[in-house]
Motif scaffolding. Structure first.
Motif, PDB file in Angstrom:
ATOM      1  N   MET A  60       0.814  -1.210   0.000  1.00 38.74           N
ATOM      2  CA  MET A  60       0.000   0.000   0.000  1.00 38.74           C
ATOM      3  C   MET A  60       0.853   1.267   0.000  1.00 38.74           C
ATOM      4  O   MET A  60       0.523   2.258  -0.665  1.00 38.74           O
ATOM      5  CB  MET A  60      -0.938  -0.011   1.213  1.00 38.74           C
ATOM      6  CG  MET A  60      -1.832   1.214   1.334  1.00 38.74           C
ATOM      7  SD  MET A  60      -3.024   1.347  -0.022  1.00 38.74           S
ATOM      8  CE  MET A  60      -4.216   0.115   0.483  1.00 38.74           C
ATOM      9  N   GLU A  61       1.965   1.241   0.729  1.00 41.81           N
ATOM     10  CA  GLU A  61       2.806   2.443   0.846  1.00 41.81           C
ATOM     11  C   GLU A  61       3.322   2.904  -0.517  1.00 41.81           C
ATOM     12  O   GLU A  61       3.493   4.108  -0.752  1.00 41.81           O
ATOM     13  CB  GLU A  61       3.995   2.174   1.776  1.00 41.81           C
ATOM     14  CG  GLU A  61       3.618   1.886   3.227  1.00 41.81           C
ATOM     15  CD  GLU A  61       3.057   0.480   3.420  1.00 41.81           C
ATOM     16  OE1 GLU A  61       3.293  -0.398   2.549  1.00 41.81           O
ATOM     17  OE2 GLU A  61       2.359   0.257   4.433  1.00 41.81           O
ATOM     18  N   TRP A  62       3.567   1.963  -1.408  1.00 39.59           N
ATOM     19  CA  TRP A  62       4.101   2.313  -2.735  1.00 39.59           C
ATOM     20  C   TRP A  62       3.111   3.183  -3.504  1.00 39.59           C
ATOM     21  O   TRP A  62       3.502   4.137  -4.168  1.00 39.59           O
ATOM     22  CB  TRP A  62       4.386   1.031  -3.523  1.00 39.59           C
ATOM     23  CG  TRP A  62       5.115   1.245  -4.819  1.00 39.59           C
ATOM     24  CD1 TRP A  62       6.465   1.238  -5.014  1.00 39.59           C
ATOM     25  CD2 TRP A  62       4.525   1.489  -6.103  1.00 39.59           C
ATOM     26  NE1 TRP A  62       6.759   1.458  -6.338  1.00 39.59           N
ATOM     27  CE2 TRP A  62       5.575   1.616  -7.031  1.00 39.59           C
ATOM     28  CE3 TRP A  62       3.219   1.604  -6.560  1.00 39.59           C
ATOM     29  CZ2 TRP A  62       5.365   1.858  -8.392  1.00 39.59           C
ATOM     30  CZ3 TRP A  62       2.994   1.856  -7.901  1.00 39.59           C
ATOM     31  CH2 TRP A  62       4.054   1.977  -8.800  1.00 39.59           C
ATOM     32  N   TYR A  63       1.840   2.863  -3.394  1.00 37.19           N
ATOM     33  CA  TYR A  63       0.815   3.597  -4.142  1.00 37.19           C
ATOM     34  C   TYR A  63       0.554   4.986  -3.554  1.00 37.19           C
ATOM     35  O   TYR A  63      -0.048   5.838  -4.221  1.00 37.19           O
ATOM     36  CB  TYR A  63      -0.492   2.798  -4.152  1.00 37.19           C
ATOM     37  CG  TYR A  63      -0.370   1.437  -4.781  1.00 37.19           C
ATOM     38  CD1 TYR A  63      -0.415   1.275  -6.149  1.00 37.19           C
ATOM     39  CD2 TYR A  63      -0.198   0.300  -3.988  1.00 37.19           C
ATOM     40  CE1 TYR A  63      -0.296   0.011  -6.735  1.00 37.19           C
ATOM     41  CE2 TYR A  63      -0.080  -0.965  -4.553  1.00 37.19           C
ATOM     42  CZ  TYR A  63      -0.120  -1.093  -5.926  1.00 37.19           C
ATOM     43  OH  TYR A  63       0.007  -2.336  -6.497  1.00 37.19           O
ATOM     44  N   CYS A  64       0.987   5.196  -2.338  1.00 35.38           N
ATOM     45  CA  CYS A  64       0.717   6.479  -1.680  1.00 35.38           C
ATOM     46  C   CYS A  64       1.736   7.548  -2.025  1.00 35.38           C
ATOM     47  O   CYS A  64       1.620   8.692  -1.561  1.00 35.38           O
ATOM     48  CB  CYS A  64       0.664   6.281  -0.160  1.00 35.38           C
ATOM     49  SG  CYS A  64      -0.753   5.294   0.381  1.00 35.38           S
ATOM     50  N   GLU A  65       2.733   7.196  -2.825  1.00 35.68           N
ATOM     51  CA  GLU A  65       3.724   8.160  -3.287  1.00 35.68           C
ATOM     52  C   GLU A  65       3.528   8.424  -4.772  1.00 35.68           C
ATOM     53  O   GLU A  65       3.152   7.517  -5.519  1.00 35.68           O
ATOM     54  CB  GLU A  65       5.144   7.626  -3.048  1.00 35.68           C
ATOM     55  CG  GLU A  65       5.496   7.416  -1.581  1.00 35.68           C
ATOM     56  CD  GLU A  65       5.576   8.721  -0.808  1.00 35.68           C
ATOM     57  OE1 GLU A  65       5.904   9.760  -1.427  1.00 35.68           O
ATOM     58  OE2 GLU A  65       5.297   8.706   0.407  1.00 35.68           O
ATOM     59  N   PRO A  66       3.777   9.663  -5.227  1.00 32.96           N
ATOM     60  CA  PRO A  66       3.659   9.950  -6.663  1.00 32.96           C
ATOM     61  C   PRO A  66       4.631   9.089  -7.470  1.00 32.96           C
ATOM     62  O   PRO A  66       5.783   8.905  -7.070  1.00 32.96           O
ATOM     63  CB  PRO A  66       4.025  11.438  -6.763  1.00 32.96           C
ATOM     64  CG  PRO A  66       3.819  11.979  -5.388  1.00 32.96           C
ATOM     65  CD  PRO A  66       4.141  10.860  -4.445  1.00 32.96           C
ATOM     66  N   ARG A  67       4.184   8.575  -8.596  1.00 33.14           N
ATOM     67  CA  ARG A  67       5.012   7.724  -9.445  1.00 33.14           C
ATOM     68  C   ARG A  67       4.909   8.164 -10.901  1.00 33.14           C
ATOM     69  O   ARG A  67       3.846   8.568 -11.359  1.00 33.14           O
ATOM     70  CB  ARG A  67       4.569   6.254  -9.346  1.00 33.14           C
ATOM     71  CG  ARG A  67       4.503   5.692  -7.929  1.00 33.14           C
ATOM     72  CD  ARG A  67       5.867   5.524  -7.316  1.00 33.14           C
ATOM     73  NE  ARG A  67       5.763   5.062  -5.923  1.00 33.14           N
ATOM     74  CZ  ARG A  67       6.815   4.852  -5.146  1.00 33.14           C
ATOM     75  NH1 ARG A  67       8.046   5.072  -5.590  1.00 33.14           N
ATOM     76  NH2 ARG A  67       6.634   4.441  -3.886  1.00 33.14           N
TER      77      ARG A  67
END
Length: 350
Positions: A60-67
């Protein structure tokens, strides 16, 4: 139907990270709520989808950062290769085959870009023969599971006795956007998950479940209904018309036209096996075909447990239907960008 392509085996798989729908809603509220005044009104979508949990290739943490594109693509390649190997190995083993017995590989995916394509990237890991035929298919979206099965069956029928491996793989979660303050983006966030399915087909030696016929229907002037918009951040989802409304109005006439081309009618179908876009789409399909509410029970179960995995979803439904016993004739249906209906008629010998 000795010379028709038969379903020899199938398998499904999901990545390791499971997200409960309430958890996704809270993350979306944290990321978008303060920026998008309409968020609280639209947040009801999360409860109305019928989804309980979904799976993703990243925590989940990965999706919470802009990519951006590079990070999304790297995540796609890593996640897609692992999932491809998983479902392909399971389907091949269940068919009683070795990887070197596979003659053709059809890969369907619309949620990431890979060149060389996925089946080439995993060829060494799996052990495909050097002369294996590769057929990558991109851009079919949610229709890709049924259309891919159609393509794979025709390839199997063209070369009786050969083994065709179909892999349908979608990593929809990698398209999550923080910069898209739109209803379409909220809908996507409320629906999409990751998953893959694999099927082995062979023609020429009979089989309990055969591909009886296939067909498609393309509606004119419908390009804007569903698709991807490509920009520097990645894919941006396009939903410009309400899919349940379109289903209610157009799906039965489209499917009726497809069946007519097969020499069949609606009354010849013992079971519909449909891509479940969400609860409202399932209800719209039941109404369109005058099915009792709740008839599409496998579809509801799959959407609840996995969310909308785009093209792969209908094959999860098919797997569940096979496990519980297929009727004499079933019709797989899905809708996707184009706007297109894809259908495959299955004939099952008890």
């Amino acid at each position: 139907m000795k010379h028709a392509a038969a379903l020899v085996s199938m398998a499904t798989g999901v990545p390791p990270n499971v997200f409960h729908q309430t958890e996704i809603l809270e993350a979306a509220r944290f990321l978008l709520g303060s920026q998008y005044p309409q968020f609280e009104t639209l947040s009801a979508l999360f409860a109305n989808t019928g989804i309980q949990h979904r799976y993703g290739v990243k925590p989940m943490e990965w999706y919470c950062e802009p990519r951006g594109w590079p990070e999304r693509t790297q995540a796609f390649l890593e996640g897609a290769e692992a999932l491809f190997v998983d479902v392909a190995q399971k389907a091949i083993e269940r068919a009683g085959l070795r990887v070197t017995d596979i003659d053709t590989v059809v890969t369907v995916c619309s949620t990431g870009i890979a060149t060389p394509t996925l089946e080439a990237r995993v060829a060494g890991k799996l052990g495909f023969r050097t002369d294996v035929s590769r057929v990558p298919v991109f851009g079919l979206g949610c229709a890709g599971g049924v259309a891919g099965l159609s393509i794979a069956s025709r390839l199997a029928q063209a070369r009786p006795g050969t083994n065709v491996l179909l892999v349908v793989l979608e990593l929809c979660t990698l398209a999550v956007r923080h910069d898209e303050l739109t209803k379409a983006n909220i809908v996507a966030a409320s629906l999409f998950g990751d998953g893959a399915a694999a099927v082995v087909l062979r023609a020429g030696d009979g089989g309990a479940t055969c591909i009886e016929s296939t067909g498609e229907h393309l509606w004119p002037d419908t390009l804007s209904i569903m698709g991807w918009r490509v920009d520097p951040e990645g894919f941006g989802v396009i939903f410009q018309r309400t899919i349940p409304d379109f289903v209610a109005e157009h799906m039965k006439p489209g499917v009726t036209a497809i069946l007519s081309g097969m020499g069949l009618a609606i009354d010849d179908i013992d079971r519909f096996i449909c891509h479940p876009g969400g609860t409202k789409v399932i209800i719209a399909i039941e109404r369109a075909f005058s099915l009792d509410q709740g008839t599409l029970d496998h579809e509801r179960a799959v959407i609840a447990e996995y969310g909308n995995m785009s093209a792969a979803t209908v094959l999860f439904v098919l797997e569940r239907a096979r496990e519980r016993g297929l009727p004499r004739r079933a019709l797989l249906t899905s809708l996707g960008p184009g706007f297109t209906a894809s259908c495959v008629a299955l004939r099952h010998a008890a």
